[in-house]
Design a protein around this motif. Sequence first.
Motif: not given
Length: 644
Positions: A295-306
């Motif tokens: 999960l740390g490879n993505f933006v720290n906060k966002g919609e799951w669908r993305n």
Amino acid sequence: MAKLASELSVEDVLGESGIIQQYIPGFQPRSSQLGMALLIQQAITDHESHVIEASTGIGKSFAYLVPAFLSNKKTLISTGTKNLQDQLFKKDLPLINKTIVSGKKLALLKGRSNYCCTYRIQKFRQQRRFQSRELTPVFDALARWSETTLTGDIAEFADIPENDSLWFYATANADNCLGNNCSDFNHCFVMKARRKAQEADVIVINHHLFFSDQAIKEEGFGELLPDVDVVIFDEAHQLPDVASHFFGRSLTMRQFEMLTKDIVEAQLNEARDSKEIQDLCHQNQKAIADFRLILGNFVNKGEWRNIQHAPKIRQGIDDWQQVLQQLLDFLEQIKSRGKELAACYARLDDFQKTMNDFLQSNTDEVTWYEWNERSFRLMLSPIEVAQQFRKQIAVNPYSTVIFTSATLSSNQSFDYFTHRLGINDLKCSNFESPFNYQQQALLYLPENMPDLNSDQFVDEFIHQCCELINATKGNCFILFTSYRMLTIASRELSRKIKNKLFVQGEMQRSELLKSYMKASNPVLLGTSSFWEGVDVKGDKLKLVIIDKLPFKSPGDPVYKRRLQRISEQGGNPFNDVQIPEATINLRQGVGRLIRDVQDQGIVMIADNRLQTKSYAKGILQSLPDMQRATTLKEALDFAAELRG
């Protein structure tokens, strides 16, 4: 002879020559307070509900307590914070009870984790596996206290800070409480508090507990709250956000780690021969740790669908679900061997169901995630709470519900607040503050401030802060809309002024305020938690500085979807949501300054949008009617008059 409660009127208590003056030295009758009390009295008589904005200085606590007491109706008072809970129960309620000679039975009820759990205390005291040499005497003292305390309220035990991890071993929460399967159930402090609430005439709770009521009834743990006639929501502006949190669901890394830890504890106590479960718990802990890294490879906060279709995310979820199912299957086989194992199985089963709901969410919820270097959480949040809130109110036999706060309107309209809770049909009233803001306060909007996102803004903001702080000799709150700006300002001000700085994060909020009050010429720097619920009167607060208008970040997943839905429905998200919300939050921040008829001071808002944007007029009209200034000289001259 004193009158009985049934013989008293609101005017007898709060009006001219009212009897409350005998108990509060210097009490001055206020027409706005009396008017609000009379309105609530009429609403209770007529079985009506009402939304009431009671501006700072009215004394709204007495304005709703007096008619509630005189009505002889069973009343529930819900507040936004534990601090206000304690103030009402320890100070205001006893005073009113004494003043009108009613002999009401009073009860204070907090959430389960605010009471010590004698079962867990004895359990972990005997095991001692978790304790260090330093913690053992503290835990022993806690155990002795638990045997003598009448309430079990952990706020009474000052030797352990409120947020200390040691409380995990001394309290129960919704996850690990054994309920009526507990051997200490009949002596449980939570149950004692609930029984007292059932018998009380006036019960004080907080908003989180109110929303927990329905869930508690469904747990088979007995009713949390008794049936009442009247409900009064103080600090009602917090209700929509609290409701959104309550009606949502979460899966956190810490929650799962605590669960696997409890499973191992239960196995050691009730199924020592089933050591395989420890390996399964270890596999689950590794799977969730691996998923955190992914999960740390993505933006720290966002919609799951993305991110949900990213190959690594899908693989991480599949691996985690596989070992979770193995653990659940094994627990099912041995759950009958003990009440703790059975409770752990139920928790893990609920965790898996929530995860399945998260992965297959519906259109009325937002699924989103948040990550940091130590943990993460997966959230299901409702886009709107109006329907659910209205339903929760409707299913209870309340004859009167009162919503009150100092800040419920924006630009003289209550629409934003009432729409969010689905109470658009209620009557709304406003009672003005008795303070003379024109004489007591100056609103300083510095002209020609640089663009908010420029380095020049930071330099000019710090310069303005230093000039004003020196002029008032400190005694200042600086309220920020971001931790980033707080950090920058803290670093710069520590080099430029001699005043003692109290910076949010250095210690707990309550301790920070206590230290501020004891210091000479202090300056406090804080973010959102200091914009409201802080009451500093007199010379200790002469200056409130606000860096920017408190617009909520449109990048927040739930907020973003709310704005999108309003747009899809033909509304204007900026006008319908963002401006009213920022206005209400700004009013809270500005409201920190003048808390008493003798207070004086300056509010500076450094955001140049208040001078350049068309929407600024409505925001400014929502603020108290203070003197205005646009130049530093005018502000410094006003500060000189304050020193007088």
